[in-house]
Design a protein around this motif. Structure first.
Motif, short mmCIF file in Angstrom:
data_model
loop_
_atom_site.label_atom_id
_atom_site.label_comp_id
_atom_site.label_asym_id
_atom_site.label_seq_id
_atom_site.Cartn_x
_atom_site.Cartn_y
_atom_site.Cartn_z
N GLU A 71 0.86 -1.10 -0.08
CA GLU A 71 -0.14 -0.07 0.07
C GLU A 71 1.02 1.22 0.02
O GLU A 71 1.57 1.28 0.83
N LEU A 72 0.41 2.15 -0.97
CA LEU A 72 1.29 3.34 -1.19
C LEU A 72 0.44 4.50 -0.42
O LEU A 72 -0.68 4.65 -1.23
N ASP A 73 1.12 5.16 0.40
CA ASP A 73 0.09 6.38 0.79
C ASP A 73 1.05 7.44 1.12
O ASP A 73 0.74 8.40 1.87
N SER A 78 6.75 4.31 1.92
CA SER A 78 6.15 4.30 0.67
C SER A 78 7.35 5.11 -0.23
O SER A 78 7.59 4.47 -1.38
N ASN A 110 -4.18 8.18 -1.04
CA ASN A 110 -3.57 9.34 -0.58
C ASN A 110 -4.50 10.31 -0.37
O ASN A 110 -5.62 10.39 -0.94
#
Length: 576
Positions: A71-73, A78, A110
């Motif tokens: 998961e990229l936040d 990240s 995001n």
């Protein structure tokens, strides 16, 4: 594919090593690769971290477990991960084992606050009148570059299977092109802004986009010059994914675009099995006629209905393959379309109507012209309009003796106000004819308590006020160590009040749990095949342990948000 209760299986060892020979001396690598793949998921997180320090092969195996779902936040972790993946793309020959090959599911999530906290301006800039505009522009450019970087990496993740895009920024054509060039088979677009006039084109050498699951809930950049080209994106998306699409979820923003499908629609969905229509804003049913054709193989239809959708379904007639129907028509005044569709499809095995229905409509659904509508119904979910189920309604529901799973609810369906003061003795006796019932769910139920006269013991706020019965002894529901906390003579008055309130709430939760376990045991006596039930916001298992059935809660805390319930209830409805 987007339910989290079905964890994605990490890649096997041979795939994460890309066919390279195993050089590690770790004993586990002497086992057949198939056995290693079955063993390693049982390792604890600490063991996996330790495994990564043994050698390179072990580290790659640990990566397969740790990075199967990323998961990229816009957090620091990240950004570091993106830098590692970018380095692997830019310097492919310098990496013996790559991290990107391990990623199977990628979630992009995001918010503006994530970027605001990362970007800072000099103190002198705040003295300028245009600081607000500069700040917004800096954030926008930073976020656009960040998302561009993610999209450019997608084609270089060879085993990426699921892309879950939960970002509200615009997706530009080149970013969509990168998504289409990736290896994904399941895509969810939840929140991004798209140009409705943009037409998708498949990558070079392909005629379609082989997606199996598609969930689309997007906003639109209303930049097109005329109304004739606003459907280009949806039309091209449906056309490209139609040959392979098995699961479609189409959600719409109310009041945005009324889709008017071009008259020439010459494609079909030959393998589509499950369709969810959540308020797609349609002017006419041309696209629906394409998705749900007369020769369809669809097994499940879920609609949060608008007039175009409901009227279309009422005219569909008999759909032989249809097995499950979920209908929410909370925004309609007439129930005629629902009744027409249900009575045309009496072969249904599962029926869910999640909006409150008058008792006469429930009777009309179950009994049609004096005869029972369903022969094969095993799953039923109904919400009654009112505050309690009458004996007549319960008798009607209990006449469906084929039921294996039943979910009943009534009263106020939202907020903290619960007003279904349920009588379990009456309900259990009324449901006795359902001899095949394995699952019983009761939601929005509440209870009367003879509490202290100075406490609010109203049933509507039973779960909020958590008032104990006046004759309850706290010592019966608290441990000795917990009781000792109240014996401290030097505790400040504020802390003492807080401590007493906390211990009372803890005792209430344990008392409530014991009450609900007793209720579940009562149902288990009446319904001999019952395996689990949901009552008093608690999921409770019923196990056949001789000489009598054992009843125990599945969770430590109340499932007041119904998350565990929805996971368990929906688990059996996936067809793959």
């Amino acid at each position: 594919m987007f339910y989290d209760f079905r964890p994605l299986i990490p890649l096997s060892l041979d795939r994460v090593l890309s066919g390279k020979s195993i050089n590690s001396s770790l004993p586990i690598f002497r086992l057949p690769i198939e056995l290693v793949s079955h063993i390693v998921p049982y390792l604890s997180p600490l063991d996996i971290r330790r495994l990564a320090f043994v050698d390179r092969d072990s580290r790659q195996l640990a990566r397969a477990l740790q990075f199967a779902h990323v998961e990229l936040d816009y957090s620091s972790r990240s950004l570091e991960l993106l830098a590692t993946l970018r380095n692997e793309v830019d310097e492919p020959h310098d990496k013996e084992h790559r991290l990107g090959i391990c990623i199977r599911r990628l979630t992009v999530r995001n918010t503006w606050s994530d970027f605001s906290s990362k970007e800072s301006l000099e103190l002198d800039d705040f003295r300028r009148l245009s600081i607000r505009e500069q700040y917004i522009e800096a954030e926008t450019l930073t976020k656009a570059a960040y998302l561009d970087n993610i999209c450019s990496l997608l084609p270089h993740l060879p085993n990426l299977h699921i892309l879950d895009w939960k970002d509200e920024e615009p997706l530009k054509p080149d970013m969509l092109g990168s998504i289409m060039s990736s290896s994904i088979r399941h895509l969810r677009l939840d929140g991004p802004l798209l140009d409705p006039s943009f037409t998708l084109t498949p990558p070079a050498g392909q005629n379609d986009w082989p997606i199996e699951s598609l969930s689309i809930n997007v906003g639109w950049l209303l930049t097109s010059s005329g109304p004739g080209d606003v459907t280009s994106f949806i039309s091209s998306l449906m056309r490209l994914t139609a040959p392979t699409l098995r699961y479609l979820t189409w959600s719409g923003y109310a009041g945005q675009i009324l889709w008017e499908t071009p008259s020439c629609v010459d494609f079909r969905f030959p393998v589509l099995q499950e369709v969810t229509l959540d308020h797609p804003m349609l002017k006419e049913p041309t696209m629906l006629n394409t998705i749900i054709r007369k020769d369809t193989h669809i097994r499940s239809i879920s609609v949060n209905s608008n007039p175009v959708v409901s009227q279309f379904l009422s005219c569909c007639g008999y759909i032989p393959s249809l097995d499950r129907l979920r209908w929410d028509q909370s925004h309609l005044e007439s129930y005629d379309d629902l009744l027409e569709f249900v009575h045309n499809n009496t072969q249904l095995a599962s029926l869910e109507v999640t909006s409150p229905l008058p008792s006469i409509i429930i009777k009309s659904i179950i009994i049609n012209h004096g005869h029972q509508t369903f022969d094969n119904l095993t799953v039923l979910h109904l919400v009654l309009e009112g505050h309690n189920f009458s004996e007549d309604i319960l008798t009607t529901i209990s006449s469906i003796t084929s039921l294996q799973r039943l979910w009943l609810s009534t009263g106020t369906q939202h907020g903290v106000r619960h007003d279904w003061t349920i009588d379990h003795e009456i309900l259990a006796e009324a449901l006795r004819p359902l001899s095949r019932l394995e699952t019983l769910v009761l939601t929005r139920d509440t209870y009367a308590v003879d509490g202290h006269p100075l406490l609010d013991s109203s049933t509507e706020r039973y779960y909020v006020n958590r008032a104990l019965p006046r004759d309850l002894l706290l010592s019966d529901y608290l441990t000795k160590d917990e009781l000792k906390k109240m014996d401290c003579p030097v505790i400040p008055i504020d802390e003492a009040i807080f401590l007493m309130s906390s211990l009372r709430c803890l005792a209430w939760e344990r008392w409530h749990r014991s009450q609900m376990v007793a209720v579940a045991a009562r149902y288990a006596e009446t319904l001999t095949r019952l395996k689990w039930c949901f009552v008093g916001q608690l999921p409770i298992r019923v196990d056949d342990i001789k000489p009598r059935r054992a009843v125990r809660p599945m969770t430590e805390e109340r499932d007041y948000l119904l998350r565990v319930l929805h996971v368990c209830w929906n688990a059996d409805f996936r067809f793959y």
